[in-house]
Design an enzyme around this catalytic site. Structure first.
Site, PDB file in Angstrom:
ATOM      1  N   ASP A 155      -7.071  -1.456  -4.593  1.00 14.03           N
ATOM      2  CA  ASP A 155      -8.163  -1.230  -3.641  1.00 14.03           C
ATOM      3  C   ASP A 155      -9.193  -0.267  -4.229  1.00 14.03           C
ATOM      4  OD1 ASP A 155      -6.806  -2.840  -1.811  1.00 14.03           O
ATOM      5  OD2 ASP A 155      -5.809  -1.127  -0.858  1.00 14.03           O
ATOM      6  N   ASP A 193       0.848  -1.193   0.000  1.00 16.01           N
ATOM      7  CA  ASP A 193       0.000   0.000   0.000  1.00 16.01           C
ATOM      8  C   ASP A 193       0.882   1.241   0.000  1.00 16.01           C
ATOM      9  OD1 ASP A 193      -2.428  -1.424   0.081  1.00 16.01           O
ATOM     10  OD2 ASP A 193      -2.284  -1.648   2.251  1.00 16.01           O
TER      11      ASP A 193
END
Length: 194
Positions: A159, A135
């Site tokens: 995401d 991330d």
């Protein structure tokens, strides 16, 4: 009548999915880095402020072995294995949907499901190669030093594709339901006297 997908539709669907996957994978390599889980534990997290009090990019942030909002992250590799299985089933389901004969192949479904497929592929590949998801996008509000009244969990493009696609499917289902087919009675011809 149920029809099989056309070659043009399949090319469009898989091209959008491939471009989404490449965008996710390339951005993770560039912004998050390619360090393994062990290397990340000792690495310095590099923060690049884009809009200083609310938006930054992170390099070398810890891998997320859990799901959205780091749910299940505390179970480490077990959670990672569970989400590899779930992602693989989702990928198979979406590809099966793409190849299955049916009537609902409109532009919105093509784009949305291709993006969901690219997000599932991107995070699944991270889990397979790195042991967790990389991330790098951080949205927050910083009022002062170490004072974050709003701190959204760090996320990535995959995401965005997954959550955005799911929201668009939900809105489409709620706001534009499938038309109801009317069931009429067959016309009967009456005999005319001769």
């Amino acid at each position: 009548m149920k029809t099989y997908p056309s070659f043009k539709w399949l090319v469009t669907f898989f091209l959008i999915a491939a471009l989404g996957f490449l965008a996710d994978w390339t951005s993770k390599n560039y912004f998050s880095g390619t360090l393994s889980d062990e290397e990340r534990q000792n690495a310095i997290i590099v923060r690049t402020d884009i809009i200083p009090p609310v938006f930054s990019l992170l390099k070398n942030s810890p891998l997320n072995k859990g799901a959205l909002f780091s749910l299940g992250n505390q179970w480490g590799l077990t959670a990672n294995a569970v989400f590899i299985t779930i992602s693989s089933l989702a990928i198979l389901g979406i590809v099966g949907w793409a190849l299955w004969p049916h009537n609902h192949r409109n532009s919105l479904y093509t784009i949305v499901l291709a993006l969901i497929l690219s997000g599932a592929l991107g995070n699944c590949m991270d889990r397979l190669f790195y042991g967790g998801v990389r991330d790098w996008i951080w949205v927050y509000y910083q009022r002062g030093e170490n004072d974050y009244p709003f701190n959204w969990p760090v996320f990535n493009l995959a995401d965005c594709f997954l959550v955005g696609g799911a929201i668009m499917l939900l809105l489409h289902g709620l706001l534009w339901p499938a038309p109801v087919k009317s069931v009429g009675t067959p016309e009967t011809k009456t005999a005319q006297p001769a």
